[in-house]
Design a protein around this motif. Structure first.
Motif, PDB file in Angstrom:
ATOM      1  N   LEU A   2     -40.823 127.442 -84.000  1.00 34.36           N
ATOM      2  CA  LEU A   2     -40.715 126.283 -83.114  1.00 34.36           C
ATOM      3  C   LEU A   2     -41.765 126.336 -82.008  1.00 34.36           C
ATOM      4  CD1 LEU A   2     -36.857 125.857 -82.826  1.00 34.36           C
ATOM      5  CD2 LEU A   2     -38.473 124.461 -84.105  1.00 34.36           C
ATOM      6  N   ARG A   3     -42.029 127.534 -81.513  1.00 40.16           N
ATOM      7  CA  ARG A   3     -43.057 127.677 -80.480  1.00 40.16           C
ATOM      8  C   ARG A   3     -44.426 127.294 -81.040  1.00 40.16           C
ATOM      9  NH1 ARG A   3     -43.722 133.178 -77.191  1.00 40.16           N
ATOM     10  NH2 ARG A   3     -43.768 132.113 -75.205  1.00 40.16           N
ATOM     11  N   PHE A   4     -44.707 127.733 -82.276  1.00 40.83           N
ATOM     12  CA  PHE A   4     -45.970 127.382 -82.919  1.00 40.83           C
ATOM     13  C   PHE A   4     -46.070 125.872 -83.115  1.00 40.83           C
ATOM     14  CE2 PHE A   4     -48.204 126.433 -86.905  1.00 40.83           C
ATOM     15  CZ  PHE A   4     -49.482 126.779 -86.511  1.00 40.83           C
ATOM     16  N   ALA A   5     -44.978 125.250 -83.554  1.00 41.52           N
ATOM     17  CA  ALA A   5     -44.986 123.796 -83.751  1.00 41.52           C
ATOM     18  C   ALA A   5     -45.222 123.073 -82.431  1.00 41.52           C
ATOM     19  CB  ALA A   5     -43.677 123.347 -84.385  1.00 41.52           C
ATOM     20  N   ALA A   6     -44.624 123.559 -81.351  1.00 40.39           N
ATOM     21  CA  ALA A   6     -44.826 122.938 -80.039  1.00 40.39           C
ATOM     22  C   ALA A   6     -46.285 123.075 -79.599  1.00 40.39           C
ATOM     23  CB  ALA A   6     -43.894 123.561 -79.012  1.00 40.39           C
ATOM     24  N   ILE A   7     -46.864 124.248 -79.832  1.00 39.95           N
ATOM     25  CA  ILE A   7     -48.273 124.450 -79.474  1.00 39.95           C
ATOM     26  C   ILE A   7     -49.159 123.555 -80.329  1.00 39.95           C
ATOM     27  CG2 ILE A   7     -50.164 126.125 -79.538  1.00 39.95           C
ATOM     28  CD1 ILE A   7     -48.066 128.247 -78.718  1.00 39.95           C
ATOM     29  N   SER A  45     -51.949 122.666 -90.739  1.00 38.21           N
ATOM     30  CA  SER A  45     -51.656 123.823 -89.909  1.00 38.21           C
ATOM     31  C   SER A  45     -50.190 124.225 -90.014  1.00 38.21           C
ATOM     32  CB  SER A  45     -52.019 123.514 -88.455  1.00 38.21           C
ATOM     33  OG  SER A  45     -51.752 124.617 -87.633  1.00 38.21           O
ATOM     34  N   ILE A  46     -49.303 123.252 -89.977  1.00 41.78           N
ATOM     35  CA  ILE A  46     -47.870 123.539 -90.098  1.00 41.78           C
ATOM     36  C   ILE A  46     -47.563 124.127 -91.480  1.00 41.78           C
ATOM     37  CG2 ILE A  46     -45.569 122.496 -90.178  1.00 41.78           C
ATOM     38  CD1 ILE A  46     -46.699 122.759 -87.347  1.00 41.78           C
ATOM     39  N   LEU A  52     -46.783 132.786 -93.524  1.00 45.19           N
ATOM     40  CA  LEU A  52     -46.705 133.820 -92.492  1.00 45.19           C
ATOM     41  C   LEU A  52     -45.271 134.110 -92.079  1.00 45.19           C
ATOM     42  CD1 LEU A  52     -49.682 132.805 -90.207  1.00 45.19           C
ATOM     43  CD2 LEU A  52     -49.586 134.709 -91.823  1.00 45.19           C
ATOM     44  N   ILE A  53     -44.440 133.100 -92.044  1.00 43.48           N
ATOM     45  CA  ILE A  53     -43.071 133.293 -91.566  1.00 43.48           C
ATOM     46  C   ILE A  53     -42.082 133.523 -92.701  1.00 43.48           C
ATOM     47  CG2 ILE A  53     -43.435 131.965 -89.475  1.00 43.48           C
ATOM     48  CD1 ILE A  53     -41.977 129.651 -90.838  1.00 43.48           C
ATOM     49  N   SER A  54     -42.532 133.411 -93.942  1.00 48.35           N
ATOM     50  CA  SER A  54     -41.615 133.534 -95.073  1.00 48.35           C
ATOM     51  C   SER A  54     -41.520 134.959 -95.611  1.00 48.35           C
ATOM     52  CB  SER A  54     -42.033 132.587 -96.188  1.00 48.35           C
ATOM     53  OG  SER A  54     -43.295 132.979 -96.689  1.00 48.35           O
ATOM     54  N   LEU A 119     -51.958 136.489 -85.736  1.00 44.74           N
ATOM     55  CA  LEU A 119     -52.026 137.769 -85.022  1.00 44.74           C
ATOM     56  C   LEU A 119     -50.716 138.075 -84.315  1.00 44.74           C
ATOM     57  CD1 LEU A 119     -55.630 137.602 -83.558  1.00 44.74           C
ATOM     58  CD2 LEU A 119     -54.798 139.065 -85.409  1.00 44.74           C
ATOM     59  N   ARG A 120     -50.109 137.065 -83.751  1.00 47.53           N
ATOM     60  CA  ARG A 120     -48.817 137.272 -83.075  1.00 47.53           C
ATOM     61  C   ARG A 120     -47.735 137.692 -84.075  1.00 47.53           C
ATOM     62  NH1 ARG A 120     -46.962 133.642 -78.455  1.00 47.53           N
ATOM     63  NH2 ARG A 120     -46.108 135.405 -77.382  1.00 47.53           N
ATOM     64  N   VAL A 121     -47.736 137.064 -85.242  1.00 51.27           N
ATOM     65  CA  VAL A 121     -46.746 137.436 -86.267  1.00 51.27           C
ATOM     66  C   VAL A 121     -46.953 138.886 -86.693  1.00 51.27           C
ATOM     67  CG1 VAL A 121     -46.078 137.026 -88.678  1.00 51.27           C
ATOM     68  CG2 VAL A 121     -46.354 135.101 -87.122  1.00 51.27           C
ATOM     69  N   PHE A 122     -48.197 139.293 -86.906  1.00 55.53           N
ATOM     70  CA  PHE A 122     -48.451 140.643 -87.367  1.00 55.53           C
ATOM     71  C   PHE A 122     -48.245 141.691 -86.284  1.00 55.53           C
ATOM     72  CE2 PHE A 122     -51.101 138.417 -90.675  1.00 55.53           C
ATOM     73  CZ  PHE A 122     -50.166 138.613 -91.670  1.00 55.53           C
ATOM     74  N   ARG A 123     -48.389 141.342 -85.033  1.00 53.19           N
ATOM     75  CA  ARG A 123     -48.130 142.287 -83.946  1.00 53.19           C
ATOM     76  C   ARG A 123     -46.644 142.574 -83.792  1.00 53.19           C
ATOM     77  NH1 ARG A 123     -52.111 139.604 -79.767  1.00 53.19           N
ATOM     78  NH2 ARG A 123     -54.042 140.436 -80.582  1.00 53.19           N
ATOM     79  N   ARG A 124     -45.823 141.624 -84.136  1.00 58.25           N
ATOM     80  CA  ARG A 124     -44.374 141.815 -84.030  1.00 58.25           C
ATOM     81  C   ARG A 124     -43.836 142.761 -85.089  1.00 58.25           C
ATOM     82  NH1 ARG A 124     -41.971 135.836 -82.920  1.00 58.25           N
ATOM     83  NH2 ARG A 124     -42.928 135.551 -80.890  1.00 58.25           N
TER      84      ARG A 124
END
Length: 125
Positions: A2-7, A45-46, A52-54, A119-124
């Motif tokens: 949701l944060r990515f979608a908002a950005i 983009s979406i 990445l999130i799956s 990068l944020r997904v992979f850092r988590r």
């Protein structure tokens, strides 16, 4: 996500505002072409964020599997934008030159957003 979608929505709005200011005196149809181009890249983009999130967590994202997810995300994004761009051009509702210009500009801007998200997904993990 949701944060990515908002950005992504915020970046699209910034692109549309900047584009409106830049295309005030442009050819007729340039503004509509810009709107279509930004919309196509936004959807790409979406859709590109889905691989990445799956993933199934840290085990699925470590090493080569993580690189494969990143490459899959970029491929999905490129494919979605390519198919969307061809569809919009074939509809005949836009001026092709401004559409392609804004498609390239918005694709480059969203490339930064998508890479930062990856990068944020992979850092988590």
């Amino acid at each position: 996500m949701l944060r990515f979608a908002a950005i992504a929505i915020a970046v699209t709005v910034v692109l549309l505002v900047a584009g409106t200011l830049l295309t005030c005196d442009a050819a007729p149809g340039a503004r509509e072409s810009m709107i279509w181009a930004c919309g196509v890249v936004f959807l790409g983009s979406i859709l590109g964020a889905v691989p990445l999130i799956s993933g199934a967590g840290a085990a699925a994202s470590a090493g080569p599997a993580g690189v494969s997810r990143f490459l899959a995300a970029m491929l999905v994004r490129l494919g979605a934008v390519g198919i969307g761009a061809v569809a919009v051009v074939l509809l005949g509702e836009v001026e092709v030159a401004p559409f392609l210009l804004w498609l390239a500009v918005s694709y480059l801007v969203f490339l930064i957003v998508d890479t930062a998200f990856a990068l944020r997904v992979f850092r988590r993990l």
